[in-house]
Design a protein around this motif. Sequence first.
Motif, PDB file in Angstrom:
ATOM      1  N   ARG A 367       0.741  -1.302   0.090  1.00  0.00           N
ATOM      2  CA  ARG A 367      -0.055   0.019   0.099  1.00  0.00           C
ATOM      3  C   ARG A 367       0.944   1.292  -0.066  1.00  0.00           C
ATOM      4  O   ARG A 367       1.989   1.157   0.865  1.00  0.00           O
ATOM      5  CB  ARG A 367      -1.085   0.147   1.108  1.00  0.00           C
ATOM      6  N   ILE A 368       0.438   2.345  -0.675  1.00  0.00           N
ATOM      7  CA  ILE A 368       1.281   3.551  -0.397  1.00  0.00           C
ATOM      8  C   ILE A 368       0.964   4.207   0.485  1.00  0.00           C
ATOM      9  O   ILE A 368       0.060   4.022   1.240  1.00  0.00           O
ATOM     10  CB  ILE A 368       0.814   4.478  -1.889  1.00  0.00           C
ATOM     11  N   GLU A 369       2.034   5.085   0.832  1.00  0.00           N
ATOM     12  CA  GLU A 369       1.845   5.768   1.960  1.00  0.00           C
ATOM     13  C   GLU A 369       0.594   6.960   1.765  1.00  0.00           C
ATOM     14  O   GLU A 369       0.457   7.484   0.962  1.00  0.00           O
ATOM     15  CB  GLU A 369       3.059   6.708   2.211  1.00  0.00           C
ATOM     16  N   SER A 370      -0.252   7.114   3.034  1.00  0.00           N
ATOM     17  CA  SER A 370      -1.185   7.965   3.034  1.00  0.00           C
ATOM     18  C   SER A 370      -0.629   9.315   2.899  1.00  0.00           C
ATOM     19  O   SER A 370       0.496   9.729   3.103  1.00  0.00           O
ATOM     20  CB  SER A 370      -2.132   7.910   4.323  1.00  0.00           C
ATOM     21  N   LEU A 371      -1.660  10.411   2.557  1.00  0.00           N
ATOM     22  CA  LEU A 371      -1.155  11.775   2.319  1.00  0.00           C
ATOM     23  C   LEU A 371      -0.612  12.296   3.588  1.00  0.00           C
ATOM     24  O   LEU A 371       0.367  13.091   3.791  1.00  0.00           O
ATOM     25  CB  LEU A 371      -2.089  12.583   1.709  1.00  0.00           C
ATOM     26  N   ASN A 372      -1.337  12.401   4.868  1.00  0.00           N
ATOM     27  CA  ASN A 372      -1.052  12.620   6.121  1.00  0.00           C
ATOM     28  C   ASN A 372      -0.525  14.113   6.118  1.00  0.00           C
ATOM     29  O   ASN A 372      -1.128  15.134   5.716  1.00  0.00           O
ATOM     30  CB  ASN A 372      -0.173  11.620   6.739  1.00  0.00           C
TER      31      ASN A 372
END
Length: 425
Positions: A367-372
């Motif tokens: 999974r890609i890193e969330s925008l956060n």
Amino acid sequence: MALRVPFAQACRRATLNGPSVSSASILPAYASRWRRRNATVAPSVTQASASSKGPTAVVFMNMGGPSTTDEVGSFLSMLFADADLIPLGRLQNYIGPLIARRRTPKIQKQYAEIGGGSPIRKWSEYQASEMCKILDKTSPGTAPHKPYVAFRYANPLTEDMYKQLLTDGFGGGNGGRAIAFTQYPQYSCSTTGSSLNELWKWRNRLEGKRATGEVDPEGAIKWSVIDRWPVHSGLVEAFAQNIEKTLATYPEERRDKVVLLFSAHSLPMSVVNRGDTYPAEVAATVYAVMQRLGMKNQYRLVWQSQVGPQPWLGAQTSDTVKNLMKKNITDLVLIPIAFTSDHIETLFELDKEVIGEDAEGHEGVKRIESLNGNPVFIEALADIAKSHLESGVPCSPQMLLRCPGCVSERCLGQKAFFAGQEQRL
């Protein structure tokens, strides 16, 4: 400062032209400038030095999530009571609380597995605060910009946010302006629409006819709405960079064969068939991101978080992963395309259920890193808000068109209220 002027202009051109415009001709140069930008942010403008058009409250609206396991029960009760999100018919007030009580123990265990609560409040408050710091510099005419967060089903609730606005000197006879900034990039009556209905309700109770006897009392807050931003260049760039970062972890000979699965929260088909714009706007975001990536990888848009037995929008994310793996397609990247920060749908549903269970922890499924706290994303939020402030309009024309099958009087009243704010901006 000099870099942001052409960037903002380019973002506006790209947004107006929509996802059919190739981002390749616009984004790379500005992306490199973003990365070179000095990370030091000037101190926020104070209330004492307010401009002629300030101060401006910026309210980040989202679904929210329980910060502790003890808050799960009340969170679910409000969620299942909301007919805008999960329509259960005439027995909503009975069935909703029943479902909430039955699901609470299971959901409490899920939150316990991701640290005891949702991080969405932390990230929402951080994003709003950092965005306002940038706005104080790029839009001094509307400074100071004060950040607020209003959640639909968890603290801080819309009611409490509105009371805080009044305490802080907005409205209540003092005037002042506030922007309701949806943190759902793609509009749905179930999400943004529900949040705006709730905001309108509490405005009427605390500042409207129910509170003062007047429909539009003197000195009330002047509201405007940022109701959707599915193809904003900065949003697209932030997602694209995170995807590229994840693709770079695969061996070069496998990289272009990785399948990208864009996952968004599903909707009941009854909402979709009513004419809700959400599926089309999510698809627009996906296509814009794929254009930015050069269409190198195969991709699909899939849907997660179905609740209950009624038909929901598919294909489901979990089913898609299992079916692809049966076909020996095991290099998959999950992209939470409709979420702007981590919460239970990413940390538990995607990470633990889809990757951990459905994919059995296969090393090729990621999974890609969330925008956060992504600085490119926060710059995008500031650019969206700045463009909105400069436009002088209360909301997009698209927001004022109801779904073809909509029969909600509350929806009609809410839209009429925000449309009527135009003469006061």
